[in-house]
Design a protein around this motif. Sequence first.
Motif, PDB file in Angstrom:
ATOM      1  N   PHE A  16       0.856  -1.186   0.000  1.00 34.44           N
ATOM      2  CA  PHE A  16       0.000   0.000   0.000  1.00 34.44           C
ATOM      3  C   PHE A  16       0.891   1.235   0.000  1.00 34.44           C
ATOM      4  CE2 PHE A  16      -2.168  -3.317   2.277  1.00 34.44           C
ATOM      5  CZ  PHE A  16      -3.475  -3.258   1.828  1.00 34.44           C
ATOM      6  N   VAL A  17       0.364   2.321  -0.537  1.00 28.10           N
ATOM      7  CA  VAL A  17       1.071   3.588  -0.434  1.00 28.10           C
ATOM      8  C   VAL A  17       0.995   4.029   1.023  1.00 28.10           C
ATOM      9  CG1 VAL A  17       1.078   6.002  -1.156  1.00 28.10           C
ATOM     10  CG2 VAL A  17       0.563   4.214  -2.817  1.00 28.10           C
ATOM     11  N   GLY A  18       2.129   4.424   1.575  1.00 28.05           N
ATOM     12  CA  GLY A  18       2.176   4.869   2.972  1.00 28.05           C
ATOM     13  C   GLY A  18       1.403   6.159   3.171  1.00 28.05           C
ATOM     14  N   LEU A  54       0.249   2.890  -9.546  1.00 28.94           N
ATOM     15  CA  LEU A  54      -0.584   1.684  -9.474  1.00 28.94           C
ATOM     16  C   LEU A  54      -1.127   1.473  -8.067  1.00 28.94           C
ATOM     17  CD1 LEU A  54       1.554  -0.850 -11.560  1.00 28.94           C
ATOM     18  CD2 LEU A  54      -0.608   0.208 -12.248  1.00 28.94           C
ATOM     19  N   LEU A  55      -0.252   1.594  -7.070  1.00 30.34           N
ATOM     20  CA  LEU A  55      -0.669   1.359  -5.680  1.00 30.34           C
ATOM     21  C   LEU A  55      -1.598   2.450  -5.181  1.00 30.34           C
ATOM     22  CD1 LEU A  55       2.737   0.053  -4.378  1.00 30.34           C
ATOM     23  CD2 LEU A  55       0.613  -1.268  -4.541  1.00 30.34           C
ATOM     24  N   GLY A  56      -1.376   3.675  -5.626  1.00 34.74           N
ATOM     25  CA  GLY A  56      -2.257   4.777  -5.236  1.00 34.74           C
ATOM     26  C   GLY A  56      -3.666   4.610  -5.775  1.00 34.74           C
ATOM     27  N   ALA A  57      -3.791   3.908  -6.893  1.00 37.98           N
ATOM     28  CA  ALA A  57      -5.105   3.677  -7.506  1.00 37.98           C
ATOM     29  C   ALA A  57      -5.788   2.430  -6.957  1.00 37.98           C
ATOM     30  CB  ALA A  57      -4.953   3.563  -9.018  1.00 37.98           C
ATOM     31  N   ALA A  97      12.348   4.143   1.614  1.00 36.52           N
ATOM     32  CA  ALA A  97      12.036   5.571   1.675  1.00 36.52           C
ATOM     33  C   ALA A  97      10.804   5.854   2.538  1.00 36.52           C
ATOM     34  CB  ALA A  97      11.814   6.118   0.262  1.00 36.52           C
ATOM     35  N   GLY A  98      10.166   4.791   3.030  1.00 34.26           N
ATOM     36  CA  GLY A  98       8.977   4.965   3.864  1.00 34.26           C
ATOM     37  C   GLY A  98       7.725   5.309   3.092  1.00 34.26           C
ATOM     38  N   LEU A  99       7.733   5.050   1.787  1.00 35.78           N
ATOM     39  CA  LEU A  99       6.579   5.394   0.955  1.00 35.78           C
ATOM     40  C   LEU A  99       5.547   4.284   0.856  1.00 35.78           C
ATOM     41  CD1 LEU A  99       8.404   7.253  -1.918  1.00 35.78           C
ATOM     42  CD2 LEU A  99       7.046   8.240  -0.078  1.00 35.78           C
ATOM     43  N   LEU A 100       5.937   3.078   1.231  1.00 39.51           N
ATOM     44  CA  LEU A 100       5.020   1.940   1.176  1.00 39.51           C
ATOM     45  C   LEU A 100       4.889   1.293   2.547  1.00 39.51           C
ATOM     46  CD1 LEU A 100       6.139   0.008  -2.048  1.00 39.51           C
ATOM     47  CD2 LEU A 100       4.426   1.807  -1.839  1.00 39.51           C
ATOM     48  N   ARG A 101       3.788   0.589   2.700  1.00 40.25           N
ATOM     49  CA  ARG A 101       3.600  -0.263   3.872  1.00 40.25           C
ATOM     50  C   ARG A 101       3.057  -1.583   3.350  1.00 40.25           C
ATOM     51  NH1 ARG A 101      -1.890  -0.053   5.389  1.00 40.25           N
ATOM     52  NH2 ARG A 101      -3.009   1.574   4.305  1.00 40.25           N
TER      53      ARG A 101
END
Length: 107
Positions: A16-18, A54-57, A97-101
């Motif tokens: 997922f997007v963080g 893609l993950l943001g959508a 980078a802490g952008l995903l979880r």
Amino acid sequence: MSVALEEASGSGSRFFVGPRRLIWKSCEDGSLFFDMDSGETKLVSPLARFLMVLLGASPSGLTVSVLVDLVHAEEPDVDMQTCRDEVGEALENLLGAGLLRTAACAG
């Protein structure tokens, strides 16, 4: 792939997007983002940016295998193993980078 990414992909986890507030700008080498929460600016590859889109959508998140399939559909001339390797590297960079979880899939 890193141990954390191997564990996440092997267990059927979704990415997922963080929860970040980001400002993006495209540049010659990829995309720059400014994280409004941390004040950091970083450069990510075009592939990493594509994965973020893609993950943001996808509010329910996506698995590594789905992400690889979606990237391969965009770049069918790239062999599947290279695609897996490159997606894995981009996911590692985004996680770092802490952008995903990640979260385990229900079931």
